[in-house]
Scaffold this motif. Structure first.
Motif, mmCIF file in Angstrom:
data_model
loop_
_atom_site.group_PDB
_atom_site.id
_atom_site.type_symbol
_atom_site.label_atom_id
_atom_site.label_comp_id
_atom_site.label_asym_id
_atom_site.label_seq_id
_atom_site.Cartn_x
_atom_site.Cartn_y
_atom_site.Cartn_z
ATOM 1 N N ASP A 176 0.788 -1.230 0.000
ATOM 2 C CA ASP A 176 0.000 0.000 0.000
ATOM 3 C C ASP A 176 0.821 1.282 0.000
ATOM 4 O O ASP A 176 0.358 2.297 -0.509
ATOM 5 N N LEU A 177 2.009 1.246 0.593
ATOM 6 C CA LEU A 177 2.806 2.461 0.644
ATOM 7 C C LEU A 177 4.290 2.147 0.718
ATOM 8 O O LEU A 177 4.680 1.031 1.070
ATOM 9 N N ALA A 178 5.058 3.156 0.353
ATOM 10 C CA ALA A 178 6.514 3.104 0.495
ATOM 11 C C ALA A 178 6.947 4.382 1.196
ATOM 12 O O ALA A 178 6.447 5.467 0.881
ATOM 13 N N ILE A 179 7.839 4.236 2.137
ATOM 14 C CA ILE A 179 8.442 5.374 2.821
ATOM 15 C C ILE A 179 9.917 5.338 2.458
ATOM 16 O O ILE A 179 10.595 4.337 2.713
ATOM 17 N N ILE A 180 10.399 6.394 1.836
ATOM 18 C CA ILE A 180 11.788 6.436 1.385
ATOM 19 C C ILE A 180 12.499 7.558 2.126
ATOM 20 O O ILE A 180 12.138 8.725 2.000
ATOM 21 N N ILE A 181 13.482 7.164 2.912
ATOM 22 C CA ILE A 181 14.235 8.124 3.718
ATOM 23 C C ILE A 181 15.640 8.241 3.148
ATOM 24 O O ILE A 181 16.356 7.246 3.036
#
Length: 108
Positions: free
Chosen positions: A53-58
């Motif tokens: 559902d989502l990607a968090i890219i740091i």
């Protein structure tokens, strides 16, 4: 380096868009942390059972990972949202001059 968190919500999440908005607000202050240069929360554009559902890219310095793992923001992410996740994958990568979305192209 890019620290990527890819997550799939479990069936308890009725409104994925609202949940992602909450997650985006949680991660908004991340770039103010030492060694963190940016953070992007992305929504999946294809709603299928076999998709996350989502990607968090740091975008962070590699050396900042231990501090990130110990940070209050990271603890809030895990304690506040972990129960809503059916699956999660973590992927870290460095880009050394290659063209990747959002990379700063620095050689370290």
């Amino acid at each position: 380096m890019k620290h990527c968190i890819i997550a799939k919500f479990n069936d308890s999440v009725d409104d994925k868009a609202a949940m992602i908005t909450r997650i985006d607000k949680l991660f908004a202050p991340a770039p103010a942390m030492d060694g963190i240069h940016g953070c992007t929360v992305l929504r999946n554009c294809i709603d299928r059972e076999n998709r996350y559902d989502l990607a968090i890219i740091i975008d962070m310095d590699k050396a900042a990972l231990p501090a990130w793992d110990a940070s209050e923001l990271h603890r809030e992410w895990k304690s506040g949202f972990g129960s809503y996740l059916a699956a999660k994958a973590i992927f870290d990568f460095e880009c050394f001059g290659r063209q990747h979305a959002g990379c700063r192209h620095s050689r370290r």
